[in-house]
Design a protein around this motif. Structure first.
Motif, mmCIF file in Angstrom:
data_model
loop_
_atom_site.group_PDB
_atom_site.id
_atom_site.type_symbol
_atom_site.label_atom_id
_atom_site.label_comp_id
_atom_site.label_asym_id
_atom_site.label_seq_id
_atom_site.Cartn_x
_atom_site.Cartn_y
_atom_site.Cartn_z
ATOM 1 N N GLY A 101 0.793 -1.225 0.000
ATOM 2 C CA GLY A 101 0.000 0.000 0.000
ATOM 3 C C GLY A 101 0.824 1.273 0.000
ATOM 4 O O GLY A 101 0.274 2.370 -0.108
ATOM 5 N N SER A 102 2.129 1.129 0.103
ATOM 6 C CA SER A 102 2.977 2.318 0.130
ATOM 7 C C SER A 102 3.275 2.802 -1.280
ATOM 8 O O SER A 102 3.152 2.060 -2.252
ATOM 9 N N ILE A 103 3.644 4.071 -1.383
ATOM 10 C CA ILE A 103 4.087 4.580 -2.674
ATOM 11 C C ILE A 103 5.522 5.074 -2.549
ATOM 12 O O ILE A 103 5.934 5.623 -1.531
ATOM 13 N N SER A 104 6.298 4.818 -3.610
ATOM 14 C CA SER A 104 7.675 5.289 -3.706
ATOM 15 C C SER A 104 7.728 6.276 -4.859
ATOM 16 O O SER A 104 7.186 6.015 -5.929
ATOM 17 N N VAL A 105 8.382 7.420 -4.636
ATOM 18 C CA VAL A 105 8.388 8.482 -5.645
ATOM 19 C C VAL A 105 9.809 8.812 -6.070
ATOM 20 O O VAL A 105 10.692 9.002 -5.224
ATOM 21 N N TYR A 106 10.016 8.870 -7.390
ATOM 22 C CA TYR A 106 11.301 9.327 -7.912
ATOM 23 C C TYR A 106 11.161 10.782 -8.329
ATOM 24 O O TYR A 106 10.370 11.116 -9.210
ATOM 25 N N ASN A 107 11.928 11.640 -7.661
ATOM 26 C CA ASN A 107 11.907 13.087 -7.901
ATOM 27 C C ASN A 107 13.280 13.511 -8.409
ATOM 28 O O ASN A 107 14.296 13.075 -7.882
ATOM 29 N N ASP A 108 13.309 14.343 -9.440
ATOM 30 C CA ASP A 108 14.600 14.709 -10.043
ATOM 31 C C ASP A 108 14.492 16.025 -10.810
ATOM 32 O O ASP A 108 14.185 16.031 -12.004
ATOM 33 N N PRO A 109 14.738 17.160 -10.130
ATOM 34 C CA PRO A 109 14.573 18.466 -10.775
ATOM 35 C C PRO A 109 15.370 18.620 -12.081
ATOM 36 O O PRO A 109 14.853 19.126 -13.064
ATOM 37 N N ARG A 110 16.613 18.191 -12.078
ATOM 38 C CA ARG A 110 17.427 18.423 -13.278
ATOM 39 C C ARG A 110 17.278 17.320 -14.325
ATOM 40 O O ARG A 110 17.742 17.493 -15.440
ATOM 41 N N ARG A 111 16.703 16.227 -13.940
ATOM 42 C CA ARG A 111 16.429 15.128 -14.882
ATOM 43 C C ARG A 111 17.677 14.582 -15.570
ATOM 44 O O ARG A 111 17.642 14.208 -16.731
ATOM 45 N N PHE A 112 18.793 14.584 -14.838
ATOM 46 C CA PHE A 112 19.996 13.933 -15.365
ATOM 47 C C PHE A 112 20.006 12.452 -15.004
ATOM 48 O O PHE A 112 20.905 11.713 -15.381
ATOM 49 N N GLY A 113 19.032 12.025 -14.252
ATOM 50 C CA GLY A 113 18.958 10.637 -13.829
ATOM 51 C C GLY A 113 18.555 9.705 -14.964
ATOM 52 O O GLY A 113 18.205 10.147 -16.062
ATOM 53 N N VAL A 114 18.618 8.407 -14.684
ATOM 54 C CA VAL A 114 18.274 7.383 -15.677
ATOM 55 C C VAL A 114 17.410 6.323 -15.001
ATOM 56 O O VAL A 114 17.668 5.931 -13.860
ATOM 57 N N LEU A 115 16.376 5.883 -15.707
ATOM 58 C CA LEU A 115 15.637 4.679 -15.310
ATOM 59 C C LEU A 115 15.516 3.820 -16.558
ATOM 60 O O LEU A 115 15.073 4.304 -17.607
ATOM 61 N N ASP A 116 15.924 2.563 -16.462
ATOM 62 C CA ASP A 116 15.869 1.687 -17.622
ATOM 63 C C ASP A 116 15.671 0.250 -17.138
ATOM 64 O O ASP A 116 15.882 -0.040 -15.959
ATOM 65 N N ILE A 117 15.256 -0.607 -18.040
ATOM 66 C CA ILE A 117 15.103 -2.029 -17.727
ATOM 67 C C ILE A 117 15.961 -2.814 -18.710
ATOM 68 O O ILE A 117 15.956 -2.507 -19.904
ATOM 69 N N PHE A 118 16.739 -3.758 -18.178
ATOM 70 C CA PHE A 118 17.541 -4.588 -19.088
ATOM 71 C C PHE A 118 17.565 -6.025 -18.601
ATOM 72 O O PHE A 118 17.031 -6.339 -17.528
ATOM 73 N N ASP A 119 18.204 -6.887 -19.394
ATOM 74 C CA ASP A 119 18.148 -8.332 -19.119
ATOM 75 C C ASP A 119 19.058 -8.798 -17.991
ATOM 76 O O ASP A 119 19.098 -9.985 -17.673
ATOM 77 N N GLY A 120 19.805 -7.882 -17.409
ATOM 78 C CA GLY A 120 20.682 -8.257 -16.305
ATOM 79 C C GLY A 120 22.045 -8.737 -16.760
ATOM 80 O O GLY A 120 22.932 -8.974 -15.939
ATOM 81 N N ILE A 121 22.216 -8.876 -18.054
ATOM 82 C CA ILE A 121 23.482 -9.394 -18.570
ATOM 83 C C ILE A 121 24.386 -8.257 -19.029
ATOM 84 O O ILE A 121 25.551 -8.173 -18.640
ATOM 85 N N SER A 122 23.838 -7.397 -19.849
ATOM 86 C CA SER A 122 24.678 -6.358 -20.432
ATOM 87 C C SER A 122 23.893 -5.069 -20.625
ATOM 88 O O SER A 122 22.727 -5.097 -21.034
ATOM 89 N N HIS A 123 24.513 -3.955 -20.299
ATOM 90 C CA HIS A 123 23.883 -2.652 -20.513
ATOM 91 C C HIS A 123 24.962 -1.664 -20.930
ATOM 92 O O HIS A 123 26.044 -1.644 -20.355
ATOM 93 N N LYS A 124 24.663 -0.836 -21.903
ATOM 94 C CA LYS A 124 25.700 0.048 -22.461
ATOM 95 C C LYS A 124 26.265 1.029 -21.426
ATOM 96 O O LYS A 124 27.400 1.481 -21.556
ATOM 97 N N LEU A 125 25.475 1.334 -20.396
ATOM 98 C CA LEU A 125 25.975 2.271 -19.382
ATOM 99 C C LEU A 125 26.874 1.572 -18.361
ATOM 100 O O LEU A 125 27.561 2.230 -17.586
ATOM 101 N N LEU A 126 26.849 0.257 -18.350
ATOM 102 C CA LEU A 126 27.624 -0.492 -17.353
ATOM 103 C C LEU A 126 28.860 -1.155 -17.940
ATOM 104 O O LEU A 126 29.827 -1.436 -17.218
ATOM 105 N N ASP A 127 28.814 -1.408 -19.254
ATOM 106 C CA ASP A 127 29.829 -2.265 -19.845
ATOM 107 C C ASP A 127 31.264 -1.735 -19.773
ATOM 108 O O ASP A 127 32.213 -2.510 -19.718
ATOM 109 N N HIS A 128 31.426 -0.429 -19.780
ATOM 110 C CA HIS A 128 32.780 0.129 -19.841
ATOM 111 C C HIS A 128 33.340 0.480 -18.456
ATOM 112 O O HIS A 128 34.455 0.974 -18.347
ATOM 113 N N LEU A 129 32.569 0.235 -17.408
ATOM 114 C CA LEU A 129 32.966 0.720 -16.084
ATOM 115 C C LEU A 129 34.215 0.040 -15.530
ATOM 116 O O LEU A 129 34.429 -1.151 -15.710
#
Length: 267
Positions: A101-129
């Motif tokens: 019954g709870s709600i979770s809110v994502y707030n981001d004034p500058r909107r530099f954040g990212v929300l994405d869904i991937f298969d857990g194997i590979s993501h372009k933002l993670l691969d070079h880290l």
DNA sequence: ACACTAACCTGCAAGC
DNA sequence: TGCTTGCAGGTTAGTG
């Protein structure tokens, strides 16, 4: 945004109230943050149970029961509020309704954040880290990444291919503690200095995590309470202050960003 | 492969 | 009081 310790603090907070919860509803108030949300974002989340919350660099990885992973990066000003009492704020972009019954809110004034869904194997933002500073990482690894670089050491420490999680505050603080000038060329940093840097970065990040993340104006812990301790920084945002050595904290611009340092004791 | 800049956004504080 | 300017915890895309 939050640097590694703050993201780790958020991870701990999310973990406590999200783990085992089913997502019963998703409300998107816009179609993008830094990047567009993926196709069928809501459908991919509704009905899923959150299995675990991990962190890689400054990214939060929320494991779902179908094997997919919700990736969340807070950018400069992103914030998750759990058990939110309201979600109509100007920058409340995403709302999750959970099965308790709870709600979770994502707030981001500058909107530099990212929300994405991937298969857990590979993501372009993670691969070079690069390596996690609090896991397998040593002075030989750092030395090998610096030895062919001509950029300033401060710039290199912010490069997530060299080491992840270190941002502008902790780069300044770690160089100060290591008594190394932020303007030194990366290729001129000795193996002994790399050893010092690795040690100081680890100490600073670990202490900040212990302190519960830190607190800056845009950052709040997931329960809404402030959690940073700006006063504990020795040089960051301390231009003009007296350093312990008798010198004065100075500010300079590197890569378009402020560096704070003491030219008397950082050589 | 590396180095550097511009760009993405809003909010706030300082200066005029 | 307002307006303008500069700055903010991050990262990528584009250029040389």
């Amino acid at each position: 945004m939050p640097e590694l310790p703050e993201v780790e603090t958020v991870r701990t907070g999310l973990s406590r109230s999200w783990k085992g919860r089913r997502i019963d509803g998703v409300d998107l108030r816009r179609n993008s943050l830094r990047f567009p949300f993926p196709e069928n974002f809501e459908e991919q989340l509704v009905g899923r149970v959150i299995v675990d919350i991990r962190r890689r660099a400054k990214y939060l990885l929320i494991d779902l029961d179908d094997g997919n992973v919700l990736l969340s990066h807070l950018g400069m000003s992103g914030k998750w509020t759990l058990d939110a009492s309201e979600c109509e704020g100007k920058h409340d972009h995403v709302v999750l309704l959970l099965d308790d019954g709870s709600i979770s809110v994502y707030n981001d004034p500058r909107r530099f954040g990212v929300l994405d869904i991937f298969d857990g194997i590979s993501h372009k933002l993670l691969d070079h880290l690069g390596p996690e500073p609090l896991e397998l990482w040593d002075c030989e690894d750092l030395f090998s990444k610096l030895k062919n670089r001509k950029s300033a050491i401060k710039i290199a420490l912010l490069d997530q291919k060299v080491v992840v999680g270190v941002g502008n505050i902790y780069a300044c603080e770690a160089l100060y503690k290591s008594k190394i000038s932020p303007q030194r060329l990366s290729c001129n940093i000795s193996i002994d200095e790399c050893r010092t840097l690795v040690r100081e970065i680890r100490i600073i990040l670990t202490e900040a995590i212990k302190a519960g993340g830190s607190t800056l104006k845009d950052f709040a812990n997931v329960d809404g309470t402030l959690g940073y301790f700006p006063h504990q920084f020795k040089v960051y945002d301390k231009e003009g202050n007296m350093c312990g050595c008798g010198g004065i904290v100075e500010r300079l611009i590197q890569g378009g960003r402020s560096t704070f340092w003491c030219s008397s004791c950082q050589k």
